[in-house]
Write a protein that holds these residues in place. Sequence first.
Motif, mmCIF file in Angstrom:
data_model
loop_
_atom_site.group_PDB
_atom_site.id
_atom_site.type_symbol
_atom_site.label_atom_id
_atom_site.label_comp_id
_atom_site.label_asym_id
_atom_site.label_seq_id
_atom_site.Cartn_x
_atom_site.Cartn_y
_atom_site.Cartn_z
ATOM 1 N N ASN A 20 5.844 9.103 -2.190
ATOM 2 C CA ASN A 20 7.118 10.006 -2.489
ATOM 3 C C ASN A 20 7.858 8.963 -1.003
ATOM 4 O OD1 ASN A 20 6.810 12.543 -3.236
ATOM 5 N ND2 ASN A 20 5.654 13.303 -2.319
ATOM 6 N N LEU A 21 7.298 8.447 -0.195
ATOM 7 C CA LEU A 21 8.871 7.193 1.024
ATOM 8 C C LEU A 21 8.523 6.263 -0.235
ATOM 9 C CD1 LEU A 21 6.401 7.305 3.614
ATOM 10 C CD2 LEU A 21 8.380 8.485 3.465
ATOM 11 N N LEU A 22 8.109 6.220 -1.337
ATOM 12 C CA LEU A 22 8.385 4.507 -1.964
ATOM 13 C C LEU A 22 9.531 5.485 -2.964
ATOM 14 C CD1 LEU A 22 5.434 2.764 -2.125
ATOM 15 C CD2 LEU A 22 7.676 1.889 -0.619
ATOM 16 N N LYS A 23 9.491 6.321 -3.825
ATOM 17 C CA LYS A 23 9.962 6.671 -4.858
ATOM 18 C C LYS A 23 11.926 6.806 -4.204
ATOM 19 C CE LYS A 23 11.002 11.813 -3.196
ATOM 20 N NZ LYS A 23 10.577 13.220 -4.399
ATOM 21 N N ASN A 24 11.885 6.126 -2.881
ATOM 22 C CA ASN A 24 12.804 5.918 -2.300
ATOM 23 C C ASN A 24 13.520 4.484 -2.090
ATOM 24 O OD1 ASN A 24 13.826 8.848 -2.201
ATOM 25 N ND2 ASN A 24 12.632 8.788 -0.351
ATOM 26 N N GLY A 25 12.974 3.688 -2.503
ATOM 27 C CA GLY A 25 12.296 2.370 -2.173
ATOM 28 C C GLY A 25 11.619 1.678 -1.360
ATOM 29 N N ARG A 26 12.234 0.920 -2.088
ATOM 30 C CA ARG A 26 10.366 -0.371 -1.366
ATOM 31 C C ARG A 26 10.760 0.186 0.406
ATOM 32 N NH1 ARG A 26 11.717 -7.056 -1.114
ATOM 33 N NH2 ARG A 26 13.118 -6.832 0.344
ATOM 34 N N LEU A 27 9.331 -0.035 1.486
ATOM 35 C CA LEU A 27 9.292 -0.360 2.292
ATOM 36 C C LEU A 27 8.278 -0.700 2.839
ATOM 37 C CD1 LEU A 27 8.943 2.979 2.763
ATOM 38 C CD2 LEU A 27 10.993 1.938 3.742
ATOM 39 N N SER A 28 8.301 -1.334 4.460
ATOM 40 C CA SER A 28 7.598 -2.703 4.395
ATOM 41 C C SER A 28 5.381 -2.029 4.961
ATOM 42 C CB SER A 28 7.370 -3.397 5.687
ATOM 43 O OG SER A 28 7.665 -3.107 6.738
ATOM 44 N N ALA A 29 5.043 -2.543 5.049
ATOM 45 C CA ALA A 29 3.652 -1.294 5.504
ATOM 46 C C ALA A 29 3.760 -0.841 6.928
ATOM 47 C CB ALA A 29 2.148 -2.583 6.150
ATOM 48 N N ILE A 65 4.970 -7.797 3.630
ATOM 49 C CA ILE A 65 4.609 -7.741 2.672
ATOM 50 C C ILE A 65 5.567 -6.728 2.688
ATOM 51 C CG2 ILE A 65 2.894 -6.878 1.195
ATOM 52 C CD1 ILE A 65 0.845 -8.419 2.535
ATOM 53 N N TYR A 66 6.256 -5.932 0.795
ATOM 54 C CA TYR A 66 6.881 -4.707 0.665
ATOM 55 C C TYR A 66 6.352 -4.449 -0.537
ATOM 56 C CZ TYR A 66 10.892 -6.459 3.797
ATOM 57 O OH TYR A 66 11.009 -6.223 5.092
ATOM 58 N N TYR A 67 5.827 -3.433 -0.223
ATOM 59 C CA TYR A 67 5.314 -2.130 -1.314
ATOM 60 C C TYR A 67 6.617 -1.282 -2.125
ATOM 61 C CZ TYR A 67 1.279 -3.050 0.974
ATOM 62 O OH TYR A 67 0.486 -3.932 1.427
ATOM 63 N N GLU A 68 6.314 -1.699 -3.362
ATOM 64 C CA GLU A 68 7.444 -0.513 -4.952
ATOM 65 C C GLU A 68 6.545 0.086 -5.550
ATOM 66 O OE1 GLU A 68 9.927 -3.197 -5.779
ATOM 67 O OE2 GLU A 68 8.595 -4.001 -6.837
ATOM 68 N N LEU A 69 7.317 1.204 -5.584
ATOM 69 C CA LEU A 69 6.550 2.074 -6.895
ATOM 70 C C LEU A 69 6.252 1.837 -7.902
ATOM 71 C CD1 LEU A 69 5.307 5.241 -6.903
ATOM 72 C CD2 LEU A 69 7.462 6.128 -7.703
ATOM 73 N N ASN A 70 4.897 1.858 -8.717
ATOM 74 C CA ASN A 70 5.058 1.486 -9.783
ATOM 75 C C ASN A 70 5.492 2.666 -10.990
ATOM 76 O OD1 ASN A 70 4.274 0.228 -12.730
ATOM 77 N ND2 ASN A 70 2.345 -0.453 -12.296
ATOM 78 N N ALA A 71 6.244 2.746 -11.440
ATOM 79 C CA ALA A 71 6.855 3.947 -12.259
ATOM 80 C C ALA A 71 5.462 4.431 -13.342
ATOM 81 C CB ALA A 71 8.078 4.713 -12.430
ATOM 82 N N SER A 72 5.439 2.749 -14.800
ATOM 83 C CA SER A 72 4.865 3.341 -15.597
ATOM 84 C C SER A 72 3.946 4.130 -15.609
ATOM 85 C CB SER A 72 4.907 1.554 -15.987
ATOM 86 O OG SER A 72 3.828 0.594 -15.768
#
Length: 97
Positions: A20-29, A65-72
């Motif tokens: 849910n957090l990552l759906k708004n954009g990438r974030l660091s750990a 390290i930035y994390y982002e959602l893989n919507a596929s």
Amino acid sequence: MGIQDTLKALADPIRREILNLLKNGRLSAGEICEHFPVTGASISRHLSVLKEADLIRDKREGKFIYYELNASVLEEIMLWITDLKGASNNEGNDTEK
């Protein structure tokens, strides 16, 4: 990765909240850790499970390290659930006739 791994990763409420957090954009750990009352090591493990299930991607930039959602992958799960729901609805309609 199969659907079983994806569903296992989605079963944990902390991992669902990370998504849910990552759906708004990438974030660091570190930015992700700020949202939870658990240790950094715990969040690291959750991120690892999500990454293994291919639900998130990571990218190193300098020392972060930035994390982002893989919507596929989520789209594939939604299609599977929709198809499953459609199949059960059709079967129910056949028995009523």
